[in-house]
Write an enzyme that holds these catalytic residues in place. Sequence first.
Site, PDB file in Angstrom:
ATOM      1  N   SER A 101      34.962  36.342  -9.423  1.00  0.00           N
ATOM      2  CA  SER A 101      36.092  35.561  -8.899  1.00  0.00           C
ATOM      3  C   SER A 101      36.395  34.332  -9.746  1.00  0.00           C
ATOM      4  O   SER A 101      37.377  33.638  -9.498  1.00  0.00           O
ATOM      5  CB  SER A 101      35.820  35.143  -7.450  1.00  0.00           C
ATOM      6  OG  SER A 101      34.628  34.375  -7.369  1.00  0.00           O
ATOM      7  N   HIS A 128      18.628  -4.984 -43.566  1.00  0.00           N
ATOM      8  CA  HIS A 128      19.592  -4.539 -44.559  1.00  0.00           C
ATOM      9  C   HIS A 128      20.843  -5.417 -44.526  1.00  0.00           C
ATOM     10  O   HIS A 128      21.142  -6.067 -43.517  1.00  0.00           O
ATOM     11  CB  HIS A 128      19.978  -3.079 -44.304  1.00  0.00           C
ATOM     12  CG  HIS A 128      18.808  -2.199 -44.009  1.00  0.00           C
ATOM     13  ND1 HIS A 128      17.731  -2.084 -44.863  1.00  0.00           N
ATOM     14  CD2 HIS A 128      18.533  -1.398 -42.937  1.00  0.00           C
ATOM     15  CE1 HIS A 128      16.852  -1.245 -44.338  1.00  0.00           C
ATOM     16  NE2 HIS A 128      17.313  -0.829 -43.171  1.00  0.00           N
ATOM     17  N   LYS A 171      33.886  31.803 -10.628  1.00  0.00           N
ATOM     18  CA  LYS A 171      33.046  30.638 -10.293  1.00  0.00           C
ATOM     19  C   LYS A 171      32.374  30.065 -11.536  1.00  0.00           C
ATOM     20  O   LYS A 171      32.474  28.856 -11.817  1.00  0.00           O
ATOM     21  CB  LYS A 171      31.976  31.048  -9.262  1.00  0.00           C
ATOM     22  CG  LYS A 171      32.532  31.635  -7.978  1.00  0.00           C
ATOM     23  CD  LYS A 171      31.446  31.910  -6.966  1.00  0.00           C
ATOM     24  CE  LYS A 171      30.427  32.926  -7.457  1.00  0.00           C
ATOM     25  NZ  LYS A 171      31.002  34.266  -7.686  1.00  0.00           N
TER      26      LYS A 171
END
Length: 706
Positions: free
Chosen positions: A506, A83, A508
Site C-alpha cells: 500500500s 595553524h 507504507k
Amino acid sequence: MMSKCSSHNSLYALILLAQYHNITVNAETIRHQYNTHTQDFGVTEWLLAAKSIGLKAKYVEKHFSRLSIISLPALIWRDDGKHYILSRITKDSSRYLVYDPEQHQSLTFSRDEFEKLYQGKVILVTSRATVVGELAKFDFSWFIPSVVKYRRILLEVLTVSAFIQFLALITPLFFQVVMDKVLVHRGFSTLNIITIAFIIVILFEVILTGARTYIFSHTTSRIDVELGAKLFRHLLALPVSYFENRRVGETVARVRELEQIRNFLTGQALTSVLDLFFSVIFFCVMWYYSPQLTLVILLSLPCYVIWSLFISPLLRRRLDDKFLRNAENQAFLVETVTAINTIKSMAVSPQMIATWDKQLAGYVASSFRVNLVAMTGQQGIQLIQKSVMVISLWMGAHLVISGEISIGQLIAFNMLAGQVIAPVIRLAHLWQDFQQVGISVERLGDVLNTPVEKKSGRNILPEIQGDIEFKNVRFRYSSDGNVILNNINLYISKGDVIGIVGRSGSGKSTLTKLLQRFYIPETGQILIDGHDLSLADPEWLRRQIGVVLQENILLNRSIIDNITLASPAVSMEQAIEAARLAGAHDFIRELKEGYNTIVGEQGVGLSGGQRQRIAIARALVTNPRILIFDEATSALDYESENIIMKNMSRICKNRTVIIIAHRLSTVKNANRIIVMDNGFISEDGTHKELISKKDSLYAYLYQLQA
C-alpha cells in the site's frame, strides 16, 4: 597528538578557505566523515577533506624566502596545531597578514616575527573546475589528466627509454665490427676491447631497464590507487535506486573489472608503445644499411595493423559476451551464497547445481571462443613475422652475394629489424588485453558515469526539530511504473508518535524511503521543519534520522562497534543506555566477550531477535530527532517486544516516531494512526476513533488480528 582544540582549528581553517573559493561546507558533515571528535584532523585528513568538498590542496615544504611566490591564501601548518591562514604579503616582504582561526582575528607580523612561527610547512589551496560530487565522463580520456599530473615522472621514463634504445642501437654495431673486422683480420686485442665494451653496455641496459620498470610501475600504481579510491567513494555516493535496479553480483563484477585495468597499466603494453616511438631512429640506421631491406620491414607494418583491425571486432564481441556471462555467474553465486539457508531447508541444491553447471558451461564455451579468436590473431601475427624474416633473409643473401652489403651488415640489419618488430609484435599480442581493457573501462563507466546523490548548496543547516509535512506527494519508482503514492497530504508535529498501517504494497515503506531522501517525489514536496528535502543534504538528513528495518544487517565487527557505527565518538555509557532501551543489554552481558563479541558476517553469530535489538540500539545511540520503526518488532519474541514496548515512552521522548506495523497492537497507543490503501491515505485518527468506525479498513484489519 593533536588536541581537540587544534583539530577544531584545522577544520575551521578548511571552512574559511572553502568559503574564500565560494564553496559552502557543512562543518558537521566533515566532523562526522573524518570522526574529528575522537581522532586527529591531521594533514592527511585535511587534504582528503579538502578534496571531498571540491578544493585542490597540496602539502609542501617551502623555505621561508619562497613564500612570496606562492598562491594565496594558503594554510601555514604547524606541528602544535596552531595553524594560520596566510592572506597577504607586502611587495617588499616586510609585513605578513594572517588570520588566526583560534582567536578568530586577523594579525599582522613583521618578517622576523613570522619567520619565527613559520615551520616550513604550507598547504597550497585552489578550487577545482569540476562540481563537487560529479566526475568527468569515465573513458580512456579520463587518464589524460593523470598523464599530465605525472608528466615529470613520465618524462624521466621517456629519457631512460631513449638511453635504452641508444644502447640497443650499439649492440648490432658490435656484431658488425666482430664479423667484418675482427674475424677477417684475426684482431684478438680488438675482440677483447669490444667484449669489455659489450659487457658494460649490457650492464647499463639491465640497470636502465630495471629503473624504467620501477619508475613506471610506481607511477601506474599511484594512478591505480587514485582510480580505486575514486571508484569506491563514487560507489558509496550513488543513490539507493542504482543498487535496487541491479543485482549485487553484477555490481561486483563491474568493480572487479578494475583488476583488468590494473594489469594493463602495470604490464608491457605502455612500455612497448615507448619502444615503438623510438623505432624512427632505427629505421634511419636500417635505411643507411639497405633501403631495399628496410622497405620490406616498412611494408610489413601495415600488414600487422590490417590483421589486428580485422580481428578486433570479432574479439570484442566475444569478450563482451564473456563479460555478460561472467557477470551472470557472479550474480548467481552471490545470490546462492546469500540464500544458502533457504536452499538447504528446501532441499533445492540439485536444481541450483544444474543451473550453475549450465551457466558455467556457457561461460567456458564463451571463454573458449575468445581464446580461439585470440589464438587465430596471434598465429596470423607469427605468420607475417616469419614471412618477413624469410623474405629478408632471401633478399639479404642476394645483396651479400652481389657485394652490396657485408655479412656483418646483414647481421646488424637483422638485429635492428628485430628491435623494430619486437614492440610491434608485443603490441599485436597485447591487442587482446587492450580489447579487454576497453570492455573493462566501458563496464566501470556504468558505475562512474552514474550521477551521485545531489548535495545541498547550503552552508549551515540547523538541527532537525521533527516537524514533517507531505504536500501533494505523488511517486513511482520508474517513469513507466505503477503509481505507489498518490496525492499524499500529511502533517506530523514534532514529538508525535505516528502509526502507519495497511495492506502489503500500500506504500507504507515507500513513505519512509522518501522521508530519508532515497528518492525524490515525482510531484509535490516533503518538508522537515519547513526545509524542502529535495534541496537538503542527504547526509545532514540521515544523520538525524534513526531507522530500524524488519531485517537489519550487522557488520563483521564487535557489538559495541555495531552499536556506535554511526557515531564512534559516543561514550560507553551512552551505548549501554541505548542497549538497555532496546532490551539488548542483558543478553550482551551474558556473552563471554560482552560488548566486544564479534557478531560475524551480517550478524550470523546472533539470533534474529538479538540482531534486531542491536539494530534498535544502533538507531537510538545517536539520539535522532526522527525515529522510524519499519516492522522493527515483527522479528522479536514476545518477551523482547514487551521490553521494548515498556521502554517505548522513553524511546519516544522528545522525538518524532513513525511506526510501520502489520501487528496493530504495536501502534495502539500512537498519537495518530495513518491507514494506507493502494497508495492513498484512506483513514487518519486515533485507535479509538478508527476502531469505532465499523466499516473502516483499520477496524477490519484489527478484527482479523483479534
